[in-house]
Design a protein around this motif. Structure first.
Motif, short mmCIF file in Angstrom:
data_model
loop_
_atom_site.label_atom_id
_atom_site.label_comp_id
_atom_site.label_asym_id
_atom_site.label_seq_id
_atom_site.Cartn_x
_atom_site.Cartn_y
_atom_site.Cartn_z
N SER A 175 1.55 -2.65 -7.23
CA SER A 175 2.12 -2.61 -5.87
C SER A 175 2.27 -4.02 -5.30
CB SER A 175 1.24 -1.77 -4.95
OG SER A 175 -0.06 -2.34 -4.82
N PHE B 212 -6.91 1.26 -2.11
CA PHE B 212 -6.44 2.11 -3.20
C PHE B 212 -7.58 2.91 -3.84
CE2 PHE B 212 -2.42 -0.44 -3.67
CZ PHE B 212 -1.58 0.64 -3.43
N ALA C 125 -2.96 0.22 -9.62
CA ALA C 125 -2.08 0.42 -8.47
C ALA C 125 -2.01 -0.84 -7.60
CB ALA C 125 -2.57 1.60 -7.65
N LEU D 45 -6.46 11.39 -3.36
CA LEU D 45 -5.18 11.95 -3.81
C LEU D 45 -5.19 12.45 -5.25
CD1 LEU D 45 -2.55 9.48 -2.26
CD2 LEU D 45 -3.34 11.68 -1.37
N PHE E 248 0.83 -1.21 0.00
CA PHE E 248 0.00 0.00 0.00
C PHE E 248 0.86 1.26 0.00
CE2 PHE E 248 -2.52 3.23 2.35
CZ PHE E 248 -3.51 3.42 1.40
N THR E 249 1.94 1.24 0.77
CA THR E 249 2.85 2.40 0.80
C THR E 249 3.47 2.63 -0.57
OG1 THR E 249 3.37 1.90 3.12
CG2 THR E 249 4.86 3.39 1.96
N THR F 103 -8.09 5.79 -1.59
CA THR F 103 -6.94 6.70 -1.68
C THR F 103 -6.94 7.45 -3.00
OG1 THR F 103 -5.69 5.13 -0.31
CG2 THR F 103 -4.44 6.84 -1.44
N THR F 104 -7.33 6.77 -4.07
CA THR F 104 -7.35 7.41 -5.39
C THR F 104 -8.31 8.59 -5.41
OG1 THR F 104 -6.83 5.31 -6.48
CG2 THR F 104 -7.77 7.03 -7.85
N ALA G 125 -7.07 2.62 -9.45
CA ALA G 125 -6.91 1.84 -8.21
C ALA G 125 -6.57 0.39 -8.54
CB ALA G 125 -8.19 1.91 -7.40
N LEU H 165 0.73 6.89 -6.75
CA LEU H 165 -0.53 7.52 -7.13
C LEU H 165 -0.42 9.03 -7.33
CD1 LEU H 165 -3.31 5.77 -4.99
CD2 LEU H 165 -3.12 5.81 -7.47
N SER I 4 0.67 3.92 -2.97
CA SER I 4 0.20 5.27 -2.63
C SER I 4 1.19 6.33 -3.10
CB SER I 4 -0.01 5.38 -1.12
OG SER I 4 -1.02 4.51 -0.69
N TYR I 5 2.47 6.01 -2.99
CA TYR I 5 3.50 6.94 -3.46
C TYR I 5 3.39 7.13 -4.98
CZ TYR I 5 8.12 8.91 -4.40
OH TYR I 5 9.15 9.71 -4.83
#
Length: 414
Positions: free
Chosen positions: A355, A318, A351, A325, A234-235, A321-322, A348, A241, A238-239
């Protein structure tokens, strides 16, 4: 003189393999006496006890399971004994779900034979059926007598037994219609087996057994061990994204390509876990080839199911988060077109797959032991080691007793 109201007692021992079989038995013993009275006879007081036994879960050979249970029954002076094993049991590579020997008053039930489904009610019905077969007999006339007793009882008392006859291991359900069980009465020379329940179709039998082995592996217990892998993946995603590169990449991919990327990521993670933790059983002189293939298949599908659960959770994270962000205006500028909610889902999805490939592979588990315990091969190695140590202790005890007796004899002679 026996007082009025006295009822002779019949005792039943449930010998279970450690793990899921033991937990199922522990949940059943309170209700079983009343159901035995309802389904078999109310002329006796029924008493049920359960014992955890390593040997019950130490072999795939039905004859060895029966012999071990018979010995345990005689040692404990029970009237009947039923073994519950979490191992698949085979007769010439044919799946056996349950079996009973009337001359020894023993039987066994192989939990994987029920498939990937809730166990307790099915195990409960199977226990009742095996004891019924032993008590009344397996002949046609015996089955008719058993059915007459069942028909005489109130059908509303136990809903679980309403659709179950005296010739069925368990009542009719959707899964049993797809993969029906058949009742067999083997020839007399067949180790004294009075009745045996197997799967009608070899193909559906294999599906039953493998899915049942996956259920016995309890993949949901392994899922928390994925926490570290989840955080790293996830980290990483997320970076990525926050950069337009991932947005443009997801726009270039077709749905078919994204689906293939997802499959590749999931299978790659499953393969990594198997290799990193040495979960794949290799050829060994003490390992049956057919059983080894079944164990490896169950390991693969257990991990596949767990990784799919991990992937779904990662995709949900994701997706949220999408939306947070990725700015809609920036996305429209980068893609040079109008956007929709579907575009965020595609980003998402991309990602989550990337990931998993980049962040998941090479990561370690929070609790490796949980993963190892969720595979048949590892559990069996542990059980065989415990059985070996147990037998060594028994030999040492016998040796010490023999030396003590010999010493006493020498003292008497002197």
């Amino acid at each position: 003189m026996i007082g009025a109201g006295y009822m002779e007692r019949i005792s039943i021992a449930l010998f279970t393999a450690p793990g899921i079989a033991g937990r199922v038995s522990a949940n059943l013993i309170d209700n079983l006496p009343g159901m035995l009275e309802y389904y078999i006879t109310d002329e006796y007081e029924w008493y049920v006890d359960y014992q955890e036994d390593i040997l019950t879960g130490g072999t795939n050979d039905s004859y060895k399971v029966i012999e071990a249970v018979s010995d345990k029954k005689d040692q404990g002076d029970w009237d009947y004994a039923i073994a519950l094993t979490d191992l698949p049991v085979f007769e010439d590579e044919k799946p056996v779900v349950a079996e009973a020997l009337r001359d020894k008053n023993v039987g066994f039930i192989s939990l994987p034979g029920f498939g990937f489904t809730k166990m307790e009610k099915r195990v409960q019905e199977a226990i009742l059926q095996l004891v019924n077969e032993i008590y009344y007999g397996t002949s046609d006339s015996s089955r008719e007598e058993a059915q007459e007793y069942i028909d005489s009882k109130d059908p509303q008392k136990y809903d679980a037994l309403r659709n179950k006859g005296s010739r069925e291991l368990i009542g009719g359900r959707l899964f049993e219609r797809f993969s029906p069980l058949i009742r067999e009465r083997p020839i007399e020379e067949d180790a004294g087996v009075a009745v045996r329940y197997t799967v009608k179709s070899r193909m559906s039998g294999m599906l039953r057994i493998i899915s049942g082995m996956v259920f016995a592996n309890e993949p949901w217990k392994m899922f928390p061990s994925f926490l570290k892998i989840l955080i790293i993946a996830f980290t990483t995603g997320s970076y990525a994204l926050v950069f337009p590169t991932l947005w443009k990449l997801s726009d270039e991919y077709s749905v078919i390509r994204l689906f293939l990327l997802m499959c590749a990521a999931i299978l790659a993670l499953v393969g990594w876990i198997i290799m990193a933790h040495q979960l794949w059983e290799k050829k060994d002189e003490n390992n049956n080839k057919f059983i080894r293939k079944m164990n490896n298949a169950s390991t693969f599908f257990t991990l596949l199911l767990t990784v799919m659960m991990y992937y779904v959770l990662l995709l949900i994270l994701f997706l949220a988060t999408t939306f947070m962000l990725v700015p809609p205006s920036g996305l429209e500028t980068q893609l040079s077109r109008d956007i929709a909610i579907f575009d965020f889902l595609i980003i998402a999805w991309t990602a989550a797959s990337i990931s998993t490939l980049i962040g998941g592979l090479g990561s370690a588990f929070e609790d490796e032991q949980v993963v190892l315990d969720s595979t048949y091969g590892y559990r069996q190695r542990q059980r065989h080691e415990k059985i070996k140590k147990q037998r060594e202790k028994e030999k040492e005890k016998e040796k010490a007793q023999r030396e003590e007796y010999e010493g006493e004899d020498e003292d008497e002679n002197n």
